[in-house]
Scaffold this motif. Structure first.
Motif, mmCIF file in Angstrom:
data_model
loop_
_atom_site.group_PDB
_atom_site.id
_atom_site.type_symbol
_atom_site.label_atom_id
_atom_site.label_comp_id
_atom_site.label_asym_id
_atom_site.label_seq_id
_atom_site.Cartn_x
_atom_site.Cartn_y
_atom_site.Cartn_z
ATOM 1 N N LEU A 12 1.150 -1.384 -0.274
ATOM 2 C CA LEU A 12 0.049 0.823 -0.147
ATOM 3 C C LEU A 12 0.935 0.862 0.344
ATOM 4 O O LEU A 12 1.106 1.739 0.548
ATOM 5 N N PRO A 13 1.738 1.884 -0.816
ATOM 6 C CA PRO A 13 2.464 2.398 -1.122
ATOM 7 C C PRO A 13 1.828 3.889 -1.646
ATOM 8 O O PRO A 13 0.749 3.832 -1.718
ATOM 9 N N LEU A 14 1.848 5.275 -0.614
ATOM 10 C CA LEU A 14 1.481 6.278 -1.375
ATOM 11 C C LEU A 14 1.728 7.016 -2.516
ATOM 12 O O LEU A 14 2.927 7.348 -2.871
ATOM 13 N N PRO A 15 0.601 7.068 -4.066
ATOM 14 C CA PRO A 15 0.511 7.699 -4.883
ATOM 15 C C PRO A 15 1.279 9.126 -5.141
ATOM 16 O O PRO A 15 0.681 9.468 -3.623
ATOM 17 N N PRO A 16 1.419 9.882 -5.474
ATOM 18 C CA PRO A 16 1.504 10.987 -5.555
ATOM 19 C C PRO A 16 1.155 12.054 -5.441
ATOM 20 O O PRO A 16 0.067 12.776 -5.102
ATOM 21 N N GLY A 17 -1.098 11.366 -6.101
ATOM 22 C CA GLY A 17 -1.212 12.576 -6.572
ATOM 23 C C GLY A 17 -3.115 12.266 -5.338
ATOM 24 O O GLY A 17 -2.159 11.901 -4.323
ATOM 25 N N PRO A 18 -3.278 13.296 -5.986
ATOM 26 C CA PRO A 18 -4.512 13.752 -4.437
ATOM 27 C C PRO A 18 -5.011 12.344 -4.270
ATOM 28 O O PRO A 18 -5.638 12.057 -2.905
ATOM 29 N N VAL A 31 -5.259 6.742 0.088
ATOM 30 C CA VAL A 31 -5.016 5.362 0.183
ATOM 31 C C VAL A 31 -3.930 5.237 2.190
ATOM 32 O O VAL A 31 -3.529 4.883 2.371
ATOM 33 N N ASP A 32 -3.985 6.491 1.985
ATOM 34 C CA ASP A 32 -3.212 7.379 3.112
ATOM 35 C C ASP A 32 -4.808 6.525 4.316
ATOM 36 O O ASP A 32 -4.033 5.580 5.311
ATOM 37 N N ALA A 33 -6.041 6.937 3.758
ATOM 38 C CA ALA A 33 -7.454 6.263 4.939
ATOM 39 C C ALA A 33 -7.018 4.681 5.082
ATOM 40 O O ALA A 33 -7.412 4.018 6.078
ATOM 41 N N MET A 34 -6.774 3.607 3.675
ATOM 42 C CA MET A 34 -6.646 2.574 3.886
ATOM 43 C C MET A 34 -5.400 1.778 4.646
ATOM 44 O O MET A 34 -5.370 0.864 5.208
ATOM 45 N N GLY A 81 -10.032 5.522 -6.463
ATOM 46 C CA GLY A 81 -9.238 7.026 -6.190
ATOM 47 C C GLY A 81 -9.992 7.660 -7.358
ATOM 48 O O GLY A 81 -9.704 9.208 -6.897
ATOM 49 N N GLY A 82 -10.449 7.978 -8.358
ATOM 50 C CA GLY A 82 -10.899 8.945 -9.164
ATOM 51 C C GLY A 82 -12.447 10.262 -7.963
ATOM 52 O O GLY A 82 -12.407 10.822 -8.413
ATOM 53 N N GLN A 83 -12.715 8.749 -7.453
ATOM 54 C CA GLN A 83 -14.766 9.151 -6.627
ATOM 55 C C GLN A 83 -13.472 9.738 -5.530
ATOM 56 O O GLN A 83 -14.042 11.055 -5.311
ATOM 57 N N MET A 84 -12.428 9.005 -5.390
ATOM 58 C CA MET A 84 -11.763 10.612 -4.025
ATOM 59 C C MET A 84 -11.495 11.821 -4.718
ATOM 60 O O MET A 84 -11.881 12.749 -4.179
ATOM 61 N N ILE A 85 -10.776 12.044 -5.969
ATOM 62 C CA ILE A 85 -10.299 13.526 -6.117
ATOM 63 C C ILE A 85 -11.978 14.090 -6.325
ATOM 64 O O ILE A 85 -11.499 15.198 -6.034
#
Lengths: 311, 311
Positions: free
Chosen positions: A39-45, A50-53, B172-176
């Motif tokens: 579960l690496p943190l991706p760079p995008g918003p 992912v942080d919550a996961m 991820g798209g829904q999150m953004i």
């Protein structure tokens, strides 16, 4: 075997409770680093979800399901690099179910293991999405060739975990649990509810160890039956703890089931009756492991732990 | 090919809009019966969650994703018995995302396609669980040997669908999207959001058709690129419809994105600019299908439909 009927074979020389506790801690640590890598943190918003996961999945706990997956796979000398991926997948499912369970529309819990629940730390929408994404990621992990070189094994793992966690397993059990106060369940109905809600995921942890080990359907069933027995013993022991221990010991509110108007095994069988049923289920679980000899001592100790733990 | 740059090759003799509409309706009907078979009501009290799953999954809609999965698989003469299972799985994912999107903590919608949303018809907890169970069941369907005899293909399908629908794709798209009002996205950021939120699932529908057909990674990529282009065209056309049509035509509230303070392609490019971008994306999508000749006419017609539909 003459003492086997008196109590589970948990005290054999190689697996004193200490050895079990050490193995549990060891596998928990390896599961944590596996989850951390997966579960690496991706760079995008989208990093927020992912942080919550990560918040939900890396928050500790006993890691009983990972222990069972890895220890079951160990029976067949499966490389840990594979079994720890399965352990991480089943833990993702367990953690997603906790995140969704804690939501205001479900159990409405503000705390889990002493920390704010995901919807309190982030917000409800993020908690819903983080749960969805953990559930999804579990299957991505199983389907990845790193989990097993044989596609048929990977697909079998997916089928196993999906069946155990969907409407016929965990989610179905949660549905029944939400309706339990109005259903007037009898003893069998209560057992079925607990087997679906908790037992199926514990059982599938063991089953997947056998699937990873390329075992026959009969052996997969055998380990699943062990898991189902120990899962129910675990759950009954939970009910016993709920009425007989303090919040300081369990780390969560006690007496909560009674307050929610939900029937427990203690209500039905009394404290002694519930303890006896848990004990006999743990013994039955251990008996199922006879053919594996000493190699299954840690799994026997786990069944013992299920009914003797204080939290 | 001399007219191909002027507009998508949608009007070839075999695939007039009528032929496309007929195929769309035909595949939608077969998807419905497949979903109906895959979601039988169980006898126990967990039937409530399955009932809600059925309510969510059998409520119609265009079934664009099933159409794309089946039509892509048709390119490689995959038996419909297999491609319809993949179609049902991707539709389960789409429907679960709608159920969770509609929740009060997310978009808070009371109506979907003129009917009460799942949490209105049942309750919030049931809607959360029904979404979870649909998501889970999608992977159970893909992993079942009935979907493909080769386990490696089944595992590849699971990996494809999980990647497209998880944190790196739809979720991820829904999150953004939930954060969009505060993110100040540029044009590329808006495209990326839409590609993740909508495009990935449309693209994976096409990709899975190629995976089912045992195609090379290059062909899987090619069909995925077609799907991504047409998905974005579809989304931009949605923005255009949102400002240029009436609620009676689209069957949903219009002008909603603007009211939510979310940037749309029309805001950024103007109505004509957005229409032109959708048109050129649809053309690009069609161009990617050149190597398939007439066999891909229905997929070309789908790209055309994406930008000419009125709802």
């Amino acid at each position: 075997m003459n003492s086997a009927s008196a109590q589970p074979q948990a005290a054999s020389k190689n697996t004193a409770p200490d050895a079990f506790q050490a193995a549990l801690i060891d596998i928990a640590a390896d599961t944590n680093s596996t989850l951390d890598r997966l579960l690496p943190l991706p760079p995008g918003p989208e990093a927020r979800v992912v942080d919550a996961m990560r918040y939900a999945a890396l928050d500790g706990g006993k890691r009983l399901r990972p222990f069972l997956a890895v220890s079951s796979a160990d029976l067949f000398d499966v490389p840990r690099a594979r079994s720890l991926r399965v352990a991480a997948a089943v833990e993702m499912i367990h953690c997603y179910s906790l995140v969704h369970d804690d939501l205001p529309a479900m159990d409405d819990d503000d705390l889990r293991r002493g920390r704010p629940t995901v919807h309190k730390k982030y917000d409800e929408a993020t908690a819903i999405l983080a749960g969805d994404a953990l559930l999804t990621e579990a299957f991505a992990v199983l389907a990845d060739p790193a989990t097993h070189p044989d596609g048929a094994v990977r697909a079998a793992l997916v089928a196993e975990l999906a069946r155990a966690s969907g409407w016929a397993g965990m989610v179905g059990g949660q549905m029944i649990d939400l309706m339990a106060a109005t259903l007037d369940l009898n003893d069998d109905g209560l057992k079925r509810l607990q087997n679906m809600k908790t037992g199926c995921i514990i059982a599938v942890s063991c089953r997947m160890g056998a699937v990873l080990g390329g075992q026959s359907p009969a052996t997969v069933e055998l380990l699943g039956a062990y898991g189902m027995d120990m899962g129910l013993a675990f759950q009954i022991a939970d009910d016993v703890l709920d009425v007989s221990s303090t919040a300081a010991e369990t780390g969560k509110a006690t007496g909560k089931d009674a307050a929610a108007g939900k029937a427990t095994f203690v209500d039905r069988l009394g404290l002694t009756g519930a303890r006896n049923l848990a004990q006999s289920l743990a013994e039955q679980a251990c008996k199922r492991l006879e053919s594996f000899g000493n190699k299954a001592d840690l799994l026997r100790a786990a069944a013992m732990f299920a009914i003797t733990r204080r939290n």
